[in-house]
Design a protein around this motif. Structure first.
Motif, PDB file in Angstrom:
ATOM      1  N   VAL A  59      48.102   5.303 -14.873  1.00  0.00           N
ATOM      2  CA  VAL A  59      46.750   5.841 -15.038  1.00  0.00           C
ATOM      3  C   VAL A  59      46.795   7.028 -15.984  1.00  0.00           C
ATOM      4  CG1 VAL A  59      44.770   6.846 -13.844  1.00  0.00           C
ATOM      5  CG2 VAL A  59      46.146   5.097 -12.702  1.00  0.00           C
ATOM      6  N   LYS A  60      45.802   7.100 -16.892  1.00  0.00           N
ATOM      7  CA  LYS A  60      45.672   8.209 -17.836  1.00  0.00           C
ATOM      8  C   LYS A  60      44.287   8.827 -17.680  1.00  0.00           C
ATOM      9  CE  LYS A  60      45.590   9.480 -22.671  1.00  0.00           C
ATOM     10  NZ  LYS A  60      45.548   9.030 -24.036  1.00  0.00           N
ATOM     11  N   ALA A  61      44.213  10.156 -17.690  1.00  0.00           N
ATOM     12  CA  ALA A  61      42.932  10.859 -17.588  1.00  0.00           C
ATOM     13  C   ALA A  61      42.573  11.461 -18.936  1.00  0.00           C
ATOM     14  CB  ALA A  61      43.022  11.961 -16.540  1.00  0.00           C
ATOM     15  N   ASP A  62      41.312  11.278 -19.355  1.00  0.00           N
ATOM     16  CA  ASP A  62      40.827  11.874 -20.599  1.00  0.00           C
ATOM     17  C   ASP A  62      40.465  13.346 -20.411  1.00  0.00           C
ATOM     18  OD1 ASP A  62      41.189   9.470 -21.875  1.00  0.00           O
ATOM     19  OD2 ASP A  62      39.111   8.839 -21.650  1.00  0.00           O
ATOM     20  N   ARG A  63      40.183  13.735 -19.165  1.00  0.00           N
ATOM     21  CA  ARG A  63      39.931  15.131 -18.789  1.00  0.00           C
ATOM     22  C   ARG A  63      40.646  15.409 -17.477  1.00  0.00           C
ATOM     23  NH1 ARG A  63      33.468  15.750 -19.588  1.00  0.00           N
ATOM     24  NH2 ARG A  63      33.412  15.450 -21.832  1.00  0.00           N
ATOM     25  N   ASP A  64      40.728  16.679 -17.090  1.00  0.00           N
ATOM     26  CA  ASP A  64      41.373  17.043 -15.828  1.00  0.00           C
ATOM     27  C   ASP A  64      40.699  16.324 -14.659  1.00  0.00           C
ATOM     28  OD1 ASP A  64      42.884  18.716 -17.364  1.00  0.00           O
ATOM     29  OD2 ASP A  64      42.098  20.584 -16.534  1.00  0.00           O
ATOM     30  N   ALA A  65      41.510  15.727 -13.786  1.00  0.00           N
ATOM     31  CA  ALA A  65      40.976  14.985 -12.652  1.00  0.00           C
ATOM     32  C   ALA A  65      41.972  15.030 -11.495  1.00  0.00           C
ATOM     33  CB  ALA A  65      40.686  13.539 -13.040  1.00  0.00           C
ATOM     34  N   TYR A  66      41.469  14.745 -10.305  1.00  0.00           N
ATOM     35  CA  TYR A  66      42.309  14.580  -9.127  1.00  0.00           C
ATOM     36  C   TYR A  66      42.261  13.104  -8.758  1.00  0.00           C
ATOM     37  CZ  TYR A  66      44.241  14.986  -4.467  1.00  0.00           C
ATOM     38  OH  TYR A  66      45.032  14.837  -3.361  1.00  0.00           O
ATOM     39  N   LEU A  67      43.398  12.432  -8.816  1.00  0.00           N
ATOM     40  CA  LEU A  67      43.481  11.002  -8.553  1.00  0.00           C
ATOM     41  C   LEU A  67      44.035  10.783  -7.148  1.00  0.00           C
ATOM     42  CD1 LEU A  67      43.279   8.086  -9.678  1.00  0.00           C
ATOM     43  CD2 LEU A  67      45.631   8.368 -10.464  1.00  0.00           C
ATOM     44  N   ARG A  68      43.250  10.116  -6.295  1.00  0.00           N
ATOM     45  CA  ARG A  68      43.715   9.829  -4.940  1.00  0.00           C
ATOM     46  C   ARG A  68      44.479   8.519  -4.879  1.00  0.00           C
ATOM     47  NH1 ARG A  68      38.409  11.530  -3.403  1.00  0.00           N
ATOM     48  NH2 ARG A  68      37.859   9.380  -2.947  1.00  0.00           N
ATOM     49  N   LYS A  69      43.831   7.431  -5.297  1.00  0.00           N
ATOM     50  CA  LYS A  69      44.474   6.119  -5.187  1.00  0.00           C
ATOM     51  C   LYS A  69      43.803   5.115  -6.114  1.00  0.00           C
ATOM     52  CE  LYS A  69      41.596   5.052  -1.203  1.00  0.00           C
ATOM     53  NZ  LYS A  69      41.555   4.775   0.214  1.00  0.00           N
ATOM     54  N   VAL A  70      44.491   3.992  -6.303  1.00  0.00           N
ATOM     55  CA  VAL A  70      43.947   2.860  -7.049  1.00  0.00           C
ATOM     56  C   VAL A  70      44.144   1.626  -6.175  1.00  0.00           C
ATOM     57  CG1 VAL A  70      44.150   1.411  -9.105  1.00  0.00           C
ATOM     58  CG2 VAL A  70      44.483   3.872  -9.299  1.00  0.00           C
ATOM     59  N   LYS A  71      43.040   0.919  -5.944  1.00  0.00           N
ATOM     60  CA  LYS A  71      43.101  -0.327  -5.179  1.00  0.00           C
ATOM     61  C   LYS A  71      43.093  -1.484  -6.171  1.00  0.00           C
ATOM     62  CE  LYS A  71      40.557  -2.919  -1.693  1.00  0.00           C
ATOM     63  NZ  LYS A  71      39.329  -2.935  -0.878  1.00  0.00           N
ATOM     64  N   VAL A  72      44.127  -2.304  -6.124  1.00  0.00           N
ATOM     65  CA  VAL A  72      44.300  -3.427  -7.039  1.00  0.00           C
ATOM     66  C   VAL A  72      43.991  -4.720  -6.290  1.00  0.00           C
ATOM     67  CG1 VAL A  72      45.910  -4.609  -8.590  1.00  0.00           C
ATOM     68  CG2 VAL A  72      46.140  -2.149  -8.196  1.00  0.00           C
ATOM     69  N   THR A  73      43.111  -5.556  -6.860  1.00  0.00           N
ATOM     70  CA  THR A  73      42.811  -6.858  -6.278  1.00  0.00           C
ATOM     71  C   THR A  73      43.406  -7.928  -7.185  1.00  0.00           C
ATOM     72  OG1 THR A  73      40.740  -6.016  -5.369  1.00  0.00           O
ATOM     73  CG2 THR A  73      40.989  -8.410  -5.474  1.00  0.00           C
ATOM     74  N   PHE A  74      44.191  -8.811  -6.586  1.00  0.00           N
ATOM     75  CA  PHE A  74      44.870  -9.862  -7.340  1.00  0.00           C
ATOM     76  C   PHE A  74      44.060 -11.158  -7.318  1.00  0.00           C
ATOM     77  CE2 PHE A  74      48.196  -7.046  -5.632  1.00  0.00           C
ATOM     78  CZ  PHE A  74      48.706  -6.580  -6.822  1.00  0.00           C
TER      79      PHE A  74
END
Length: 127
Positions: A59-74
């Motif tokens: 994951v890449k952020a274009d501005r400052d951010a707080y990333l909790r999680k990413v849910k991936v659906t297959f």
């Protein structure tokens, strides 16, 4: 074989060699983009029109951010939640988070908040 034909053949072969080495070197693809809001309580969906086969995400952020999680659906309906729980500075990326094997990704859902009014988020896949 005359000199002109030989030179043309060498140029074509060199072009093919350059092209094939570039294809192997670039293994990162953009799976999708979304925007995180300042008070984001819900996930930001990234539906993929075409199933993309990858073995890891970043994951890449274009501005400052707080990333909790990413849910991936297959493709088969299974989901995997990848936890990050970290601040990402502007133009910074996370490390690669691997799957057990190459999987066909159909949808992504990004959870987090922007430090400003909004932050663009890009999710990359590794082939």
């Amino acid at each position: 074989m005359n000199m002109k034909t030989l030179l043309s053949l060498i140029c074509v072969l060199m072009g093919l060699l350059t092209l094939s080495s570039y294809a192997h070197a670039e293994e990162r693809i953009t799976l999708g983009r979304t925007i995180l809001l300042e008070n984001g309580k819900h996930g930001a969906d990234i539906p993929l029109l075409v199933c993309r086969r990858v073995n890891a995400i970043k994951v890449k952020a274009d501005r400052d951010a707080y990333l909790r999680k990413v849910k991936v659906t297959f493709k088969n309906g299974e989901t995997k939640t990848i936890s990050f729980y970290r601040n990402i500075k502007e133009d910074d990326t996370t490390d690669w988070r691997k799957f057990a094997y190459k999987r066909c990704v159909k949808k992504l859902e990004v959870f987090g908040e922007s430090k400003n009014s909004s932050a663009g988020i890009r999710v990359y896949g590794r082939q």
